[in-house]
Scaffold this motif. Structure first.
Motif, PDB file in Angstrom:
ATOM      1  N   GLU A  83       0.755  -1.395   0.053  1.00  0.00           N
ATOM      2  CA  GLU A  83       0.054   0.044   0.181  1.00  0.00           C
ATOM      3  C   GLU A  83       0.793   1.332  -0.007  1.00  0.00           C
ATOM      4  OE1 GLU A  83      -2.397  -0.360   3.348  1.00  0.00           O
ATOM      5  OE2 GLU A  83      -3.958  -1.913   2.438  1.00  0.00           O
ATOM      6  N   TYR A  84       1.828   1.244   0.682  1.00  0.00           N
ATOM      7  CA  TYR A  84       2.888   2.339   0.892  1.00  0.00           C
ATOM      8  C   TYR A  84       3.638   2.694  -0.567  1.00  0.00           C
ATOM      9  CZ  TYR A  84       6.708   5.462   2.003  1.00  0.00           C
ATOM     10  OH  TYR A  84       7.763   6.286   2.288  1.00  0.00           O
ATOM     11  N   GLU A  85       3.970   1.438  -1.014  1.00  0.00           N
ATOM     12  CA  GLU A  85       4.609   1.746  -2.406  1.00  0.00           C
ATOM     13  C   GLU A  85       3.938   2.214  -3.411  1.00  0.00           C
ATOM     14  OE1 GLU A  85       6.168  -2.312  -3.060  1.00  0.00           O
ATOM     15  OE2 GLU A  85       8.052  -1.763  -2.036  1.00  0.00           O
ATOM     16  N   LYS A  86       2.448   1.745  -3.334  1.00  0.00           N
ATOM     17  CA  LYS A  86       1.499   2.226  -4.503  1.00  0.00           C
ATOM     18  C   LYS A  86       1.188   3.780  -4.102  1.00  0.00           C
ATOM     19  CE  LYS A  86      -3.048   0.945  -5.979  1.00  0.00           C
ATOM     20  NZ  LYS A  86      -4.425   0.049  -5.703  1.00  0.00           N
ATOM     21  N   ALA A  87       1.027   4.233  -2.920  1.00  0.00           N
ATOM     22  CA  ALA A  87       0.819   5.638  -2.652  1.00  0.00           C
ATOM     23  C   ALA A  87       1.925   6.474  -2.988  1.00  0.00           C
ATOM     24  CB  ALA A  87       0.519   5.740  -1.132  1.00  0.00           C
ATOM     25  N   GLU A  88       3.079   5.828  -2.446  1.00  0.00           N
ATOM     26  CA  GLU A  88       4.295   6.835  -3.474  1.00  0.00           C
ATOM     27  C   GLU A  88       4.632   6.713  -4.716  1.00  0.00           C
ATOM     28  OE1 GLU A  88       6.803   8.376  -1.666  1.00  0.00           O
ATOM     29  OE2 GLU A  88       5.470   8.413  -0.051  1.00  0.00           O
ATOM     30  N   GLN A  89       3.976   5.565  -5.712  1.00  0.00           N
ATOM     31  CA  GLN A  89       4.079   5.833  -7.047  1.00  0.00           C
ATOM     32  C   GLN A  89       2.905   6.662  -7.427  1.00  0.00           C
ATOM     33  OE1 GLN A  89       6.125   4.227  -9.015  1.00  0.00           O
ATOM     34  NE2 GLN A  89       5.103   5.306 -10.534  1.00  0.00           N
ATOM     35  N   ALA A  90       1.691   6.781  -6.797  1.00  0.00           N
ATOM     36  CA  ALA A  90       0.896   7.637  -7.119  1.00  0.00           C
ATOM     37  C   ALA A  90       1.000   9.105  -7.165  1.00  0.00           C
ATOM     38  CB  ALA A  90      -0.550   7.502  -6.508  1.00  0.00           C
ATOM     39  N   LYS A  91       1.864   9.324  -5.557  1.00  0.00           N
ATOM     40  CA  LYS A  91       2.286  10.757  -5.628  1.00  0.00           C
ATOM     41  C   LYS A  91       3.341  11.171  -6.758  1.00  0.00           C
ATOM     42  CE  LYS A  91       4.486  13.361  -1.914  1.00  0.00           C
ATOM     43  NZ  LYS A  91       4.991  13.454  -0.639  1.00  0.00           N
ATOM     44  N   ALA A  92       4.233  10.155  -7.108  1.00  0.00           N
ATOM     45  CA  ALA A  92       5.109  10.516  -7.982  1.00  0.00           C
ATOM     46  C   ALA A  92       4.555  10.817  -9.192  1.00  0.00           C
ATOM     47  CB  ALA A  92       6.104   9.381  -8.055  1.00  0.00           C
ATOM     48  N   ASP A  93       3.558   9.901  -9.546  1.00  0.00           N
ATOM     49  CA  ASP A  93       2.807  10.286 -11.026  1.00  0.00           C
ATOM     50  C   ASP A  93       2.039  11.747 -11.024  1.00  0.00           C
ATOM     51  OD1 ASP A  93       3.649   7.801 -11.795  1.00  0.00           O
ATOM     52  OD2 ASP A  93       1.834   6.691 -11.424  1.00  0.00           O
ATOM     53  N   ALA A  94       1.500  12.002  -9.530  1.00  0.00           N
ATOM     54  CA  ALA A  94       0.951  13.120  -9.583  1.00  0.00           C
ATOM     55  C   ALA A  94       1.839  14.401  -9.703  1.00  0.00           C
ATOM     56  CB  ALA A  94       0.042  13.260  -8.341  1.00  0.00           C
ATOM     57  N   ASP A  95       2.948  14.277  -9.197  1.00  0.00           N
ATOM     58  CA  ASP A  95       3.940  15.481  -9.291  1.00  0.00           C
ATOM     59  C   ASP A  95       4.397  15.275 -10.793  1.00  0.00           C
ATOM     60  OD1 ASP A  95       3.853  15.815  -6.591  1.00  0.00           O
ATOM     61  OD2 ASP A  95       5.457  14.846  -6.037  1.00  0.00           O
ATOM     62  N   LYS A  96       4.692  14.368 -11.512  1.00  0.00           N
ATOM     63  CA  LYS A  96       5.143  14.231 -12.856  1.00  0.00           C
ATOM     64  C   LYS A  96       4.031  14.934 -13.502  1.00  0.00           C
ATOM     65  CE  LYS A  96       6.701  10.795 -16.169  1.00  0.00           C
ATOM     66  NZ  LYS A  96       6.802   9.349 -16.078  1.00  0.00           N
ATOM     67  N   THR A  97       2.825  14.425 -13.272  1.00  0.00           N
ATOM     68  CA  THR A  97       1.755  14.995 -14.185  1.00  0.00           C
ATOM     69  C   THR A  97       1.704  16.518 -13.993  1.00  0.00           C
ATOM     70  OG1 THR A  97       0.653  12.958 -13.942  1.00  0.00           O
ATOM     71  CG2 THR A  97      -0.753  14.933 -14.770  1.00  0.00           C
ATOM     72  N   GLU A  98       1.907  17.267 -12.725  1.00  0.00           N
ATOM     73  CA  GLU A  98       1.865  18.772 -12.784  1.00  0.00           C
ATOM     74  C   GLU A  98       2.900  19.279 -13.451  1.00  0.00           C
ATOM     75  OE1 GLU A  98      -0.328  20.692 -11.192  1.00  0.00           O
ATOM     76  OE2 GLU A  98      -1.685  19.054 -11.119  1.00  0.00           O
TER      77      GLU A  98
END
Length: 174
Positions: free
Chosen positions: A56-71
């Motif tokens: 779950e933590y790795e998934k959340a970190e990946q989603a956060k990285a994707d969101a930052d990348k998307t921004e």
């Protein structure tokens, strides 16, 4: 305690040996083995829980990285569109100043005002603009043509008017 690297076959063999050995043990030995089994099961449950939390933590970190990348990608795309709009406006401005046609303005190449002005001068030399066509004016109406208003003339009156127009005199009746 049992190592997590043992295979199910090894565990099954170990349990068979343990059961065979428990017959020879006393009550204290049997209780110790039961405690070890219970501890092993608790450790397995704890390991599974930690593995789920880690996933779950790795998934959340990946989603956060994707969101930052998307921004960052959105910001970069917006900056690129703004830059293109500024260049297009500058191109049209230079074309208007140099007297280029809209078709010639599309062909201007350059990233700075100076480059665009130099290219505009080259285009004007290579392809001079055609002189503007003079404005066409509508011809003035001829008042002798068409209806003149009023009531229409009868046959005899129309003949007299035509004779007067042609000969300039009024016919006399004798």
């Amino acid at each position: 305690m049992n190592d997590s690297t043992t295979s199910p076959e090894q565990t099954a063999e170990g349990e068979e040996e343990t059961q065979a050995g428990t017959d020879q043990l006393g009550d204290a030995g049997k209780q110790a083995i039961d405690r070890m089994k219970q501890e092993r099961n608790e450790e397995r449950k704890a390991r599974r829980t930690l593995e789920v939390k880690l996933a779950e933590y790795e998934k959340a970190e990946q989603a956060k990285a994707d969101a930052d990348k998307t921004e960052a990608e959105k910001r970069q795309a917006a900056e690129q569109r703004a830059e293109q709009a500024e260049l297009r406006a500058l191109r049209l401005e230079v074309a208007a100043e140099k007297g280029l046609t809209p078709t010639q303005a599309k062909r201007l190449v350059g990233a700075t005002r100076e480059e665009l002005e130099a290219d505009a001068d080259e285009i004007r030399e290579a392809f001079p603009t055609a002189p503007a066509a003079p404005e066409r004016k509508a011809p003035k109406p001829d008042p002798s043509q068409g209806a003149r208003g009023g009531k229409p003339l009868s046959g005899a009156e129309a003949g007299r008017a035509e004779a007067q127009k042609r000969f300039g005199t009024k016919p006399t009746v004798t």
